[in-house]
Every structure is written in structure tokens, then in C-alpha cells.
Design a protein around this motif. Structure first.
Motif, PDB file in Angstrom:
ATOM      1  N   GLY A 193       0.722  -1.156   0.070  1.00 17.12           N
ATOM      2  CA  GLY A 193       0.253   0.129  -0.066  1.00 17.12           C
ATOM      3  C   GLY A 193       0.912   1.229   0.185  1.00 17.12           C
ATOM      4  O   GLY A 193       1.850   1.409   0.826  1.00 17.12           O
ATOM      5  N   GLY A 195      -0.360   4.248   0.710  1.00 18.09           N
ATOM      6  CA  GLY A 195      -0.882   5.350   1.433  1.00 18.09           C
ATOM      7  C   GLY A 195      -0.021   5.546   2.776  1.00 18.09           C
ATOM      8  O   GLY A 195      -0.191   6.522   3.439  1.00 18.09           O
ATOM      9  N   LYS A 204      -4.637  -7.712   1.911  1.00 21.32           N
ATOM     10  CA  LYS A 204      -5.869  -6.984   2.025  1.00 21.32           C
ATOM     11  C   LYS A 204      -7.077  -7.328   1.154  1.00 21.32           C
ATOM     12  O   LYS A 204      -7.920  -7.745   1.828  1.00 21.32           O
ATOM     13  CB  LYS A 204      -5.504  -5.758   1.813  1.00 21.32           C
ATOM     14  N   ASN A 221      -8.538   6.137  -1.288  1.00 25.91           N
ATOM     15  CA  ASN A 221      -8.365   7.333  -0.426  1.00 25.91           C
ATOM     16  C   ASN A 221      -7.779   8.216  -1.239  1.00 25.91           C
ATOM     17  O   ASN A 221      -6.461   8.004  -1.560  1.00 25.91           O
ATOM     18  CB  ASN A 221      -7.429   6.822   0.942  1.00 25.91           C
ATOM     19  N   GLU A 224      -4.843  12.739   0.718  1.00 19.51           N
ATOM     20  CA  GLU A 224      -3.708  13.251   0.426  1.00 19.51           C
ATOM     21  C   GLU A 224      -3.267  14.288   1.341  1.00 19.51           C
ATOM     22  O   GLU A 224      -3.367  15.713   1.079  1.00 19.51           O
ATOM     23  CB  GLU A 224      -3.473  13.646  -0.990  1.00 19.51           C
ATOM     24  N   GLY A 225      -3.163  13.948   2.618  1.00 23.69           N
ATOM     25  CA  GLY A 225      -2.914  14.990   3.707  1.00 23.69           C
ATOM     26  C   GLY A 225      -1.618  15.424   3.885  1.00 23.69           C
ATOM     27  O   GLY A 225      -1.454  16.690   4.584  1.00 23.69           O
ATOM     28  N   GLY A 312      -7.568  11.379   6.548  1.00 20.06           N
ATOM     29  CA  GLY A 312      -6.959  10.351   5.678  1.00 20.06           C
ATOM     30  C   GLY A 312      -6.883   8.975   6.529  1.00 20.06           C
ATOM     31  O   GLY A 312      -6.532   8.011   5.804  1.00 20.06           O
ATOM     32  N   GLU A 314      -7.869   5.799   8.055  1.00 19.57           N
ATOM     33  CA  GLU A 314      -9.165   4.911   7.403  1.00 19.57           C
ATOM     34  C   GLU A 314     -10.454   5.053   8.426  1.00 19.57           C
ATOM     35  O   GLU A 314     -11.487   5.120   7.717  1.00 19.57           O
ATOM     36  CB  GLU A 314      -8.591   3.606   6.912  1.00 19.57           C
ATOM     37  N   ASN A 348      -7.982   1.656  -0.254  1.00 16.76           N
ATOM     38  CA  ASN A 348      -6.893   1.798  -0.868  1.00 16.76           C
ATOM     39  C   ASN A 348      -6.435   3.185  -1.255  1.00 16.76           C
ATOM     40  O   ASN A 348      -7.366   3.811  -1.518  1.00 16.76           O
ATOM     41  CB  ASN A 348      -6.705   0.527  -1.917  1.00 16.76           C
ATOM     42  N   ASN A 349      -5.097   3.448  -1.372  1.00 17.09           N
ATOM     43  CA  ASN A 349      -4.668   4.644  -1.686  1.00 17.09           C
ATOM     44  C   ASN A 349      -4.611   4.770  -3.184  1.00 17.09           C
ATOM     45  O   ASN A 349      -4.791   3.584  -3.995  1.00 17.09           O
ATOM     46  CB  ASN A 349      -3.133   4.736  -1.259  1.00 17.09           C
ATOM     47  N   THR A 352      -1.578   3.300  -4.998  1.00 19.13           N
ATOM     48  CA  THR A 352      -1.736   1.510  -4.762  1.00 19.13           C
ATOM     49  C   THR A 352      -2.614   1.213  -6.081  1.00 19.13           C
ATOM     50  O   THR A 352      -2.168   0.272  -6.687  1.00 19.13           O
ATOM     51  CB  THR A 352      -2.396   1.333  -3.555  1.00 19.13           C
TER      52      THR A 352
HETATM   53  C1  LIG Z   1      -3.199  10.429  10.278  1.00 19.18           C
HETATM   54  C2  LIG Z   1      -3.409   9.653   8.856  1.00 19.18           C
HETATM   55  C3  LIG Z   1      -3.280  10.265   7.807  1.00 19.18           C
HETATM   56  C4  LIG Z   1      -3.496   9.390   6.521  1.00 19.18           C
HETATM   57  N1  LIG Z   1      -3.633  10.015   5.328  1.00 19.18           N
HETATM   58  C5  LIG Z   1      -3.778   9.342   4.429  1.00 19.18           C
HETATM   59  C6  LIG Z   1      -3.850   9.920   2.928  1.00 19.18           C
HETATM   60  O1  LIG Z   1      -3.879  11.063   2.888  1.00 19.18           O
HETATM   61  N2  LIG Z   1      -4.065   9.090   2.259  1.00 19.18           N
HETATM   62  C7  LIG Z   1      -3.734   7.929   2.117  1.00 19.18           C
HETATM   63  O2  LIG Z   1      -3.845   7.099   1.240  1.00 19.18           O
HETATM   64  N3  LIG Z   1      -3.757   7.115   3.236  1.00 19.18           N
HETATM   65  C8  LIG Z   1      -3.664   7.944   4.401  1.00 19.18           C
HETATM   66  N4  LIG Z   1      -3.440   7.204   5.671  1.00 19.18           N
HETATM   67  C9  LIG Z   1      -3.281   5.782   5.734  1.00 19.18           C
HETATM   68  C10 LIG Z   1      -4.678   5.107   5.689  1.00 19.18           C
HETATM   69  O3  LIG Z   1      -5.148   5.120   6.918  1.00 19.18           O
HETATM   70  C11 LIG Z   1      -4.679   3.723   5.089  1.00 19.18           C
HETATM   71  O4  LIG Z   1      -3.866   3.155   5.557  1.00 19.18           O
HETATM   72  C12 LIG Z   1      -4.537   3.646   3.459  1.00 19.18           C
HETATM   73  O5  LIG Z   1      -5.386   4.543   2.833  1.00 19.18           O
HETATM   74  C13 LIG Z   1      -4.507   2.220   3.135  1.00 19.18           C
HETATM   75  O6  LIG Z   1      -4.226   2.273   1.712  1.00 19.18           O
HETATM   76  P1  LIG Z   1      -3.015   1.395   1.190  1.00 19.18           P
HETATM   77  O7  LIG Z   1      -3.009   0.096   1.700  1.00 19.18           O
HETATM   78  O8  LIG Z   1      -3.420   1.381  -0.331  1.00 19.18           O
HETATM   79  O9  LIG Z   1      -1.815   2.246   1.556  1.00 19.18           O
HETATM   80  C14 LIG Z   1      -3.260   8.177   6.695  1.00 19.18           C
HETATM   81  C15 LIG Z   1      -3.120   7.437   8.068  1.00 19.18           C
HETATM   82  C16 LIG Z   1      -2.918   8.310   9.087  1.00 19.18           C
HETATM   83  C17 LIG Z   1      -3.223   7.600  10.495  1.00 19.18           C
END
Ligand SMILES: Cc1cc2nc3c(=O)[nH]c(=O)nc-3n(C[C@H](O)[C@H](O)[C@H](O)COP(=O)(O)O)c2cc1C
Ligand code: FES
Lengths: 630, 151
Positions: A193, A195, A204, A221, A224-225, A312, A314, A348-349, A352
Motif C-alpha cells: 500500500g 498510503g 488486504k 483514499n 492526501e493529507g 486520511g 481509514e 486503498n490509496n 496503490t
Molecule cells: C493521520 C493519518 C493520515 C492518513 N492520510 C492518508 C492519506 O492522505 N492518503 C492515504 O492514502 N492514506 C492515508 N493514511 C493511511 C490510511 O489510513 C490507510 O492505511 C491507507 O489509505 C490504506 O491504503 P493502502 O493500503 O493502499 O496504502 C493516513 C493514516 C493516518 C494515520
């Protein structure tokens, strides 16, 4: 073929999709002059005006039938904005203006000749490099996720289809690949992932696939913070269909029937392009009920975020989609077990998902052949800070920091010394110059206390203060903390107070121990990823730059001259031209002197140290650079 | 059409099943430019959600405003890239010239000044956005010139 305003016909089978693709490919004349202009990021530097001028000139030179203009997404080389690429020659023109367009039309478009002065200039040799593919910035990249960004018009589904778009979906449906086989392929690819946490995507999807509930959700997701990362924005703006296709494949693999794209509202162009992409995919029968005539159905809705970093995360993201305050909740249950409205939800991001279609069409073995032992494929980084080539780069996992910064990034601004890099944004850490030969992947970064995060990479030189950067990130996480759990709400605030104290020159050596202890406790006890990772920038900076902290604490000095309380401002009496702007802009009236008027003598201006509140206004405002820092 | 009638229309068109509150608030803000109390009361009744909860959601997200906004919206980026290239000094200059602090609106309702964390145009750092216009590589002394572009 004219594609704008075409009415799209519903494709009733994979064969019809393939036929359309063949037709589109056949209609393309590879010799036709095509101008690819970024209309997303480059807009901020006047790309729209340049495009309008070019259209006008093309009319003047009667080239309308000979030249196509394609309005594309980001080319990545943002520091050269606005950029344009002219095919079939492969020329890239940098920092173009509306005034240049007359010459572009007259010379390059008409005769195919290159205009040297618009080509990229090698900062070391000074040589002009006409061809896109020869520019070092591009030479060292490997574009998989960004393969279409800067090449296609993201508002036309046909451009995506022509470049083998929706071929992964077509392959799965026409060959009757079973969902568990798709999951298997993604597992085999080794994709993790993008993200932040790097959880293996195949696993997953397996978990989602194994859930028995008939209603399942798939969420993209796109929040994009990380304040300094913009790769998800570039993908959504420049190639939204690749994300939609990734979602379709995922939905098929796990048996989800409804999807959401949760997009940051600060990205208006991304929101617009995703909306258009969904509509066009629906019109073509690639999204909705009975996709391409099969019994697979999947719907996607766009949800706009409302400005909260924690969304962001989840569980907070799901609360926000449900229309609540975006507060995280403890896991388990994990979203995969119980997510949106109590149903299994896979999140998912963007990046990803954008990897999925190539993995399916080119095979998991091909994908797993790139990268390192534990991290496969490529990663997009957003280069920013004190670096020459700011922009987006996609590089194979396992590349070293040195290669990214010096080969792709073109080195440090003004040839200053590299001091540190910050990866992973507010959840990440600083990596000191000693680690410049570190091969970057999920695990090597974790070992030095940083994280991959979403791929923000901020480069710092000697002019950046480490205490200031740590303070910056902590300030950010403090104000974005949702306030639900005590370690994060109160703990981070206390840590920030200590950092503020240190940067005011009021710190004591024990503060560093207190910071480290608090950081560990917060990491262990906070409710969600925000709090659990927020101490990272402080922890890593104290670890790697203890001397710099001590300079603030013991010597009461900020070596980079950034912490305002620790510097003094003075006006160079020789350089002062007695214009009085400093005195006018000073909020505390600390600057005296006499403005020099015609035929009169003036008195050079002077800062009274005891009244100065060190806001730095005079320094910023002086037109002659006469205010000095020490 | 009056604003409240426009709001009525948005409520009628709403998909009530799946988390309607935030999209409705976004539409309401597009109608009014901010979120007046009467609109929030109306939403609370129409969706049968307690006003306290509506208020809770509104105050959680930085995008929602409970006060009227200026005609021109200034966003001064305080993201990482802008921070390391002097975004703070630009913000100070804006505050100085507008005589409001961040989050405020000038008395003549001409400008609202906000900070954001990254506009996604880090290559232009430090960035100021006024309405839909981007200003890149902004130096504090250029602030008055930028403000002059708006009436
Ligand atoms: C505070 C915080 C902010 C997050 N911001 C993002 C974000 O902006 N974009 C994102 O894809 N994942 C973000 N995540 C991670 C997500 O919780 C999540 O793990 C992710 O979207 C899973 O996708 P992936 O498995 O494709 O990486 C953030 C997690 C935390 C704890
Ligand atoms: S940090 Fe300012 S635009 Fe990204």
C-alpha cells in the motif's frame, strides 16, 4: 477523430471494447504534430494563457488540420512550468509564455525545427537539451503509475482506452479469470500500500475476498493529507481512469458492488476530472450494472472531503463518508471486517490502485522484478524544498537518496550543502546527510526512524533549522489532532510547548530527555496513526541533530538563523538608502531614522534592540537588502 | 430564487441513505458563501438530525464557516515546502497589510485570510492563492501588489 462532445456508446462486450481500441489506434497518425501541454499544475504559471495564444497562432499559420493540441496532466517537471512537449519530435520546451507561441508555431510546428532557447538548460554544462528523453530528470525515472500523465487528455476516456486502458478489466472478463486468481496475482506482484503503512495489497484483498457479507465496499483514499505531497493529485488529475480501472479490478477480486473516491476538496481539478471519468466510464458501460455485458456490476461515487488531515486515517475517513465528525475509532474491528455502515470495507490509496492495471496486463512477475527484496515496483516522490528540480518523480524502489536528490533532482539549490531530507511528512522523520547512500524502501526507512509515508520528500540545506522543522510538523499534528485521545491531544501540546521554549532560547538540557520520553509514551498509547506517528519528526531530529538542539539550549544560538528569538536584526548604516519602508512596516515602532527627500539630507535607519520584537518584517520588506541577521 | 428556496431544492434532490449531511452542508455553503444559523436550523429539521450534531460536524471541518466571508478568499500556504521557503513571512506580510490575523475577514468584507496546508503546487513555494489565482515564489514585499489586483 473529434472526441470532445462525442456521444459515447455503451460497449456491450469485451470484443466491442477491443474493437474500439483498435479503431482508435488505427486513427492515430504517428507523424502528426501533437503538442502536449500540461493544463493542471502548470496552469498556476500561466499555461492556459500560453495554450490560448498557441491556438490563435495555429489559426494564423493555417495549421489547424496539421497540429493537435492535447491538454494533459502533470509532466512532473514542475520547476520548469509551464512545459510543453512536441511530438513526434520529442522536444520539450520549458517555462514557455504566450509571447513564445508565435515562434513555436512558425518554427517548430511548421518546419519541425527546434527552438534552442526554449529547451532545458543543463545547470552544470549550460548545454541545451532538446529531447525530453535526454533530460537527466527524466532519464533516471521509471514511469508505471505516471505512464499516461502528461501524455493523454485526462478528460477523454478514449485517450486512456487507446493506450491499453481497461485492457486489464477486459482480460479478466474475457478470459473468465476467477476472483481468487486476481487476488493471487496481486499477492505475487509484491505490491504494498502506497498510503503510508505499506500493508501488502494482495493480503488486504484476500481478507476482503474472504468476508461472507454480500455487501462490501471499496474506498479509494484520495485525501492526501501530507502537507508537501501531491502525487495523488497528479494521478487523479492526469489519469483518473487508471484509478477507476484499479478499483474495478479490486471490486471484482473482492466482490464489492459499491465504491467511493474520497477526495480532498482543496483539489478542484482532481474532483472535476474524477467526476468526468466516472460519467464517461458509465456511458461506455465500463462502470455500473453488467459491465461490458458480463454479470459483474460496480458503482463509484465521489465524496469530497471537507478539510481535516485526520480524515486520511481509514476509520476517520469512513466516519466522514457516513456524514459524521471525522473521528478515528479503535481497531479491531478492522474496516475489512466492519467498515462503512457495518459492512466489510477495503481502503486503498490512489497510487496503490493506479499500479493494478499494469500488474494485471504485464504480469505480476514483471512487477516483482523491480525494486528490492521487500518492496516491489516504483514509488512516486514529491521533491520539494531546497532542491533544483522540484516536482514529481517516479523511481524504482531501492534507489538511493543520493540518486534521487542529485541525479533526478539536479542537486541542492544554489549549490549549498545538503543537510537532511524529511520523508513521510508529519508522520515521518528526518534523515541526516550521513545516510545519503541509503537505498530507499519501506524497511530501510523504518530502520532509520523515518517512514515512506505517501512519498513527500523535503530537502533541507544549511539554511533550514532542524528545531524549526520539528516544531513545524508538531504544530501541524497538534492542530489536526481530533482530540479524542489524551496522549495525542495533551501529550503533543506539551511537546510543542517544550519545542517552542527551546526555539525561544529558554530550553534546558533536560528538555531533550523529557521530549524523548513523551515521544515514546505517545507512540505507544495514542488511539490512531496520527498520534502514534506524530512524535517521529521530533524523535529522529533529536537523535540525529542533538548538537543543533544543544546550540539552541546552551549557546542560545540558532545556527541556521531561523529561530527568530535567537537572532538579532540590524540595519547596515552604509547600505541604508533612507527610504523608511522598514520603519513604516515595523509594528512596534522600533526603527528610527529620517527619510531622505529631494534636496534634503536623511538619517540612516536604526533598530532599537529593546523595542524590537523580532518579527522580521523589516528584513522582508527592505528593497535594498540592508537589514542584516546575526 | 431566494437562498432558502435554493436550499430547499438541494434538500429535495438529496440521496438520504448514504451520509447526506456533509454534501448538504457543502451545497449550503455554495449557496450562502457561509453557514448562517437559519440554514443550519433548517437542515437539522429537514434531515431530523439534532442541531447540536450539525454544529459538531460544521466545527470539525476547516472548510465550513460560521461567519460571513470576504469577497475574495486568500489562502496562504503553510505546507512543508512553503514553510521551508519562507511561507511564514508571507503570511505575516498579509496580516500586516490586511490588518487581520489568519482566519479573519477584513471589516469591509473585501478579503478573508486563511492558511492551508499544501495547495499541491509546492514547486511554486511559497504560494498564495487568491480565489482561483495562484501566486508563486511570493516575496513578502510583493504582497501589496497582489492585493491591488482585487476590487
Ligand atoms: C493521520 C493519518 C493520515 C492518513 N492520510 C492518508 C492519506 O492522505 N492518503 C492515504 O492514502 N492514506 C492515508 N493514511 C493511511 C490510511 O489510513 C490507510 O492505511 C491507507 O489509505 C490504506 O491504503 P493502502 O493500503 O493502499 O496504502 C493516513 C493514516 C493516518 C494515520
Ligand atoms: S507546501 Fe505549499 S503548495 Fe505544497
Amino acid at each position: 477523430m473529434k472526441l470532445k462532445d462525442t456521444t459515447r456508446e455503451r460497449l456491450k462486450s469485451v470484443a466491442e471494447l477491443d474493437a474500439l481500441r483498435r479503431k482508435l489506434k488505427a486513427a492515430r497518425d504517428p507523424k502528426k504534430v501533437t503538442v502536449l501541454m500540461c493544463m493542471t499544475g502548470c496552469r498556476a504559471k500561466g499555461a492556459d494563457k500560453a495554450a490560448a495564444a498557441l491556438r490563435h497562432e495555429i489559426g494564423n499559420f493555417r495549421l489547424k488540420d496539421k497540429v493537435d493540441i492535447v491538454e494533459t496532466g502533470c509532466h512532473g517537471f514542475c520547476s520548469m512550468a509551464p512545459v510543453m512537449v512536441i511530438e513526434p519530435f520529442g522536444y520539450m520546451y520549458c517555462k514557455v509564455t504566450a509571447e513564445d507561441m508565435h515562434e513555436v508555431a512558425r518554427t517548430t510546428l511548421k518546419t519541425g525545427e527546434v527552438i534552442e532557447r526554449l529547451c532545458y538548460e543543463d545547470p552544470i554544462t549550460g548545454a541545451r537539451i532538446p529531447l525530453n528523453k535526454d533530460i537527466p530528470f527524466y532519464k533516471n525515472q521509471k514511469k508505471i503509475v505516471l505512464r499516461n500523465c502528461g501524455v493523454i487528455d485526462p478528460t477523454l476516456i478514449e485517450h486512456y482506452i487507446e493506450r491499453d486502458g481497461y485492457a486489464a478489466l477486459g482480460m479478466i472478463l474475457s478470459q473468465g479469470v476467477k476472483p481468487d486468481k486476481v487476488v493471487e496475482m496481486v499477492k505475487k506482484s509484491g505490491l504494498r500500500g502506497r498510503g503510508g503503512a505499506g500493508f501488502p495489497t494482495g493480503i488486504k484483498w484476500q481478507l476482503a475476498h474472504d468476508q461472507q457479507n454480500p455487501t462490501k465496499y471499496l474506498v479509494c483514499n484520495a485525501d492526501e493529507g501530507d502537507p508537501g505531497a501531491f502525487m495523488d493529485r497528479a494521478v487523479l488529475e492526469g489519469d483518473p481512469h487508471t484509478v477507476i480501472e484499479g478499483m474495478l479490478v479490486g471490486a471484482y477480486a473482492m466482490g464489492a458492488s459499491q465504491g467511493y473516491v474520497y477526495c480532498r476538496a482543496e483539489y478542484p481539478i482532481a474532483v472535476r476530472h474524477v467526476k468526468m471519468a466516472i460519467e464517461q466510464a458509465e456511458a461506455c458501460g465500463l462502470l455500473g450494472d453488467n459491465i461490458l455485458g458480463s454479470d459483474f456490476s460496480f458503482h463509484i461515487k465521489l465524496k469530497e472531503g471537507a478539510g481535516a488531515f485526520v480524515c486520511g486515517e481509514e476509520t476517520a475517513l469512513m466516519a466522514s463518508i457516513e456524514g459524521e465528525r471525522g473521528m478515528p475509532r479503535p481497531r479491531p474491528p478492522f474496516p475489512i471486517q466492519s467498515g462503512l455502515w457495518g459492512c466489510p470495507t477495503c481502503i486503498n490509496n490512489v497510487e496503490t490502485l493506479a499500479n493494478i492495471a499494469p500488474i494485471i496486463t504485464r504480469g505480476p512477475e514483471w512487477y516483482a522484478g523491480m525494486g528490492t527484496e521487500t518492496s516491489k515496483g516504483t514509488k512516486i516522490f514529491a521533491l520539494a524544498g531546497a532542491i533544483n528540480n522540484t516536482g514529481l518523480v517516479e523511481v524504482p524502489m531501492g534507489i538511493t537518496l543520493r540518486e534521487i536528490i542529485f541525479d533526478v533532482g539536479g542537486g541542492i539549490l544554489e549549490n549549498k550543502r545538503f543537510k537532511a531530507a524529511q520523508t513521510g511528512g508529519p508522520s515521518g522523520g528526518v534523515i541526516p546527510a550521513d545516510f545519503i547512500d541509503l537505498a530507499i524502501d519501506y524497511d530501510s526507512l523504518a530502520k532509520v526512524g523515518a517512514i515512506m509515508g505517501s512519498g513527500g520528500l523535503i530537502v533541507m540545506d544549511q539554511g533550514n533549522c532542524i528545531v524549526d522543522i520539528a516544531k513545524f510538523f508538531l504544530n501541524f499534528t497538534c492542530s489536526e489532532s481530533c482530540g479524542k485521545c489524551t496522549p495525542c491531544r495533551i501529550g503533543l501540546t506539551r511537546m510543542l510547548e517544550i519545542l517552542n521554549k527551546i526555539s525561544r532560547g529558554e530550553g534546558v538540557p533536560e528538555d531533550l530527555e523529557t521530549l524523548e520520553t513523551m515521544a515514546r509514551v505517545i507512540k505507544d498509547s495514542a488511539l490512531c496513526g496520527l498520534g502514534q506517528t506524530a512524535p517521529n519528526p521530533v524523535l529522529t531530529s533529536v537523535q540525529h541533530f542533538r548538537d543543533e538542539y544543544m546550540a539552541h539550549i546552551v549557546d542560545k544560538k540558532c545556527p541556521s538563523l531561523k529561530c527568530k528569538a535567537l537572532i538579532t536584526y540590524s540595519i547596515d548604516q552604509e547600505l541604508c538608502r533612507m527610504c523608511g519602508i522598514c520603519s513604516k512596516s515595523c509594528p512596534t515602532g522600533a526603527i528610527t531614522g529620517q527619510v531622505k527627500k529631494k534636496g534634503q539630507e536623511g538619517v540612516p535607519f536604526h533598530i532599537m534592540e529593546d523595542t524590537c520584537n523580532k518579527c522580521g518584517m523589516c528584513y522582508s520588506m527592505c528593497p535594498f537588502g540592508s537589514v542584516a541577521l546575526a | 430564487m431566494t437562498k432558502i428556496a435554493q436550499l430547499e431544492k438541494s434538500i429535495k434532490k438529496l440521496d438520504r441513505n448514504k451520509g447526506p449531511l456533509i454534501p448538504l452542508l457543502q451545497q449550503t455553503q455554495a449557496i450562502y458563501g457561509w453557514l448562517p444559523e437559519e440554514a443550519l436550523r433548517h437542515i437539522s429539521e429537514a434531515l431530523d438530525i439534532p442541531l447540536s450534531k450539525v454544529y459538531g460536524v460544521v466545527t470539525f471541518y476547516s472548510q465550513f464557516y460560521l461567519k460571513p466571508r470576504g469577497r475574495h478568499c486568500i489562502k496562504s500556504c503553510q505546507g512543508t515546502a512553503c514553510h521551508v521557503r519562507g511561507g511564514k513571512n508571507v503570511l505575516q506580510a498579509l496580516e500586516h497589510h490586511l490588518e487581520v490575523s489568519e482566519g479573519g475577514t477584513t471589516k469591509d468584507l473585501k478579503f478573508s485570510l486563511d492558511t492551508v496546508a499544501c495547495l499541491g503546487t509546492c514547486f511554486l513555494a511559497p504560494v498564495v492563492m487568491v480565489n482561483e489565482d495562484y501566486y508563486g515564489d511570493v516575496a513578502p514585499k510583493e504582497v501589496p501588489k497582489i492585493l491591488k489586483n482585487y476590487e
